[in-house]
Design an enzyme around this catalytic site. Structure first.
Site, PDB file in Angstrom:
ATOM      1  N   HIS A   1     -22.744  32.788 -29.743  1.00  0.00           N
ATOM      2  CA  HIS A   1     -21.671  33.602 -29.165  1.00  0.00           C
ATOM      3  C   HIS A   1     -20.722  32.692 -28.413  1.00  0.00           C
ATOM      4  CE1 HIS A   1     -20.034  37.574 -28.105  1.00  0.00           C
ATOM      5  NE2 HIS A   1     -19.594  36.955 -27.029  1.00  0.00           N
TER       6      HIS A   1
ATOM      7  N   ASP B   1     -22.127  48.824 -23.915  1.00  0.00           N
ATOM      8  CA  ASP B   1     -21.273  47.639 -23.957  1.00  0.00           C
ATOM      9  C   ASP B   1     -20.037  47.888 -24.811  1.00  0.00           C
ATOM     10  OD1 ASP B   1     -20.603  44.752 -23.669  1.00  0.00           O
ATOM     11  OD2 ASP B   1     -20.906  44.828 -25.832  1.00  0.00           O
TER      12      ASP B   1
ATOM     13  N   ARG C   1     -12.523  47.044 -20.478  1.00  0.00           N
ATOM     14  CA  ARG C   1     -12.230  45.765 -19.820  1.00  0.00           C
ATOM     15  C   ARG C   1     -11.012  45.099 -20.430  1.00  0.00           C
ATOM     16  NH1 ARG C   1     -17.050  42.556 -21.134  1.00  0.00           N
ATOM     17  NH2 ARG C   1     -15.978  40.855 -20.066  1.00  0.00           N
TER      18      ARG C   1
ATOM     19  N   SER D   1     -22.418  41.748 -21.068  1.00  0.00           N
ATOM     20  CA  SER D   1     -21.862  42.157 -22.359  1.00  0.00           C
ATOM     21  C   SER D   1     -22.443  41.329 -23.496  1.00  0.00           C
ATOM     22  CB  SER D   1     -20.337  42.009 -22.332  1.00  0.00           C
ATOM     23  OG  SER D   1     -19.786  42.294 -23.603  1.00  0.00           O
TER      24      SER D   1
ATOM     25  N   LYS E   1     -25.872  42.681 -26.324  1.00  0.00           N
ATOM     26  CA  LYS E   1     -25.786  42.722 -27.792  1.00  0.00           C
ATOM     27  C   LYS E   1     -26.807  41.786 -28.425  1.00  0.00           C
ATOM     28  CE  LYS E   1     -21.289  41.869 -28.082  1.00  0.00           C
ATOM     29  NZ  LYS E   1     -20.544  42.096 -26.820  1.00  0.00           N
TER      30      LYS E   1
END
Length: 418
Positions: free
Chosen positions: A81, A160, A167, A182, A186
């Site tokens: 990520h 999320d 956001r 967040s 996930k």
């Protein structure tokens, strides 16, 4: 508990318990806590922050708001990520590349946040590509291809998914606690064995300096470890876009070039390093050098590109070469010199103005617009040399001059910082 009281507590710098966070998240998902209330809470968190315990509690509550993906093979499950930045298309390359090396990559990605592009928006530039598929469908794709890239659904970290959208349009993206919760909600829902985190540092990302990026890296590492997910942070430079392409379709095109063994060196190098980290963590390789050599073979042989095309096909997409772009306009250097800096906010804002990003949650993204940046910091340029190309569609690009030149030599920037 009253939602307004919890907002006041956080607004005034107080600490919420796990039970209070669970009340908020469950109420948010059921509709009892309104969007405007959760937006106010996000703003309070933005200014007052979260303790590490609060971050871990919030992460668990967001994971528990949905289901976890089932394990469908005996292969290690890994993912990567990024905290986001201009031109960051690594996910499109990394997932099929790692799938060629004996691991599963169940990637749950997001859309654009602020100036940074989203992996899902890029993939949806491919005609027919489905980012919303059922758990049964994603499990089938994982068994057959070794990777998938989808969005968070109603069943996977739904809290999320909803908070992520708020956001983006309320100026509350750059919060270390919210970013951590967040990302990890996930990834924990994906039942991973290892996660590599690309933490971007600089004006084209959310962490403007090494100090704030290091704080986020520690948060991700500690909260991940507490949840049983080994998380390896890598801090990388984002004071200039990654690669040349910034946009949606244009970044898919650059990803295809890298998957075919070409493309910008910095995109290839970063993809190899991040991929190598999780191969070593899961003992699929003995060390970074060995892992990078194996991964490079998968790129140069065309195996990773074939795997990407198969994933696209299995998720409903039709891909036959590079995607079409908007009307082309080239801009050249007005003097000799060296590239001193890149005005990343100006590029990001221009993409949004042209329709390549969102101002509101409901905005539709135009995949054909983008900017192709031909130079990097430290490059020598001559008067009349092309510096950047704009691809316009329905809305024209606002006047920008993103490349700042110096009359004296400038050193290139390192890609990997820590």
């Amino acid at each position: 508990m009253l939602t307004a009281n919890l907002i006041r507590t956080k607004r005034d710098g107080g600490v919420l318990s796990e039970a209070q966070w669970r009340f908020l998240i469950e109420g948010f998902c059921s509709g009892e806590v309104a969007d405007y209330q959760m937006s106010a809470m996000a703003m309070a968190v933005f200014f007052k922050g979260l303790t590490r315990t609060e971050t871990a509690d919030l992460t668990r509550c967001m994971v528990d708001s949905g289901e976890r993906l089932p394990r469908v093979t005996d292969r290690p499950r890994v993912d990567k990520h990024s905290t986001g930045g201009l031109g960051d298309k690594v996910s499109l390359i990394l997932a099929p590349l790692l799938a060629c090396c004996g691991v599963d990559v169940p990637m749950i990605s997001g859309r654009g946040l602020g100036r940074t592009g989203g992996t899902l928006d890029k993939l949806e530039a491919i005609p027919g590509y489905q980012t919303k598929i059922t758990t049964d469908q994603s499990s089938r794709v994982l068994r057959e291809v070794g990777c998938f890239i989808v969005g968070a659904t109603e069943t996977i970290a739904p809290a999320d998914r909803r908070l992520y959208g708020l956001r983006d349009v309320t100026g509350t993206v750059e919060s270390i606690g919210l970013i951590t919760a967040s990302i990890l909600s996930k990834k924990l829902a994906a039942s991973l064995d290892a996660l590599v985190m690309d933490v971007k540092v600089g004006s084209a990302g959310f962490m403007p300096n090494l100090e704030s990026a290091s704080e986020l890296a520690e948060s991700l590492k500690e909260v991940g470890a507490e949840a049983g997910l080994p998380t390896i942070p890598v801090l990388t430079d984002m004071d200039q876009p990654l690669g040349r392409a910034i946009g949606n379709a244009i970044e898919v095109n650059e990803s295809l070039d890298v998957l075919a063994g070409g493309g910008p060196k910095e995109v290839r190098d970063l993809t190899l390093r991040l991929s190598a980290e999780v191969l070593v963590e899961t003992r699929m390789a003995t060390d970074i050098a060995n892992a990078e050599a194996t991964l490079a073979d998968a790129l140069d042989s065309g195996g990773a590109k074939e795997r990407f095309e198969k994933m696209v096909h299995e998720q409903g997409g039709t891909l036959s070469g590079h995607l079409p772009l908007g009307e082309q306009k080239d801009y050249v250097a007005y003097q000799d010199g060296w590239v001193q800096s890149i005005d990343c906010p100006a590029i990001g804002d221009a993409i949004i103005t042209m329709g390549g990003g969102r101002r509101t949650v409901a905005d539709v993204v135009d995949p054909c617009v983008g900017i192709d940046l031909h130079v990097r910091i430290g490059d020598r340029v001559e008067r009349g040399q092309p510096l950047w190309t704009v691809y316009e569609s329905q809305t024209k690009c606002p006047p920008i001059d993103p490349v700042v030149l110096s009359e004296t030599e400038v050193s290139p920037r390192p890609l990997i910082l820590e």
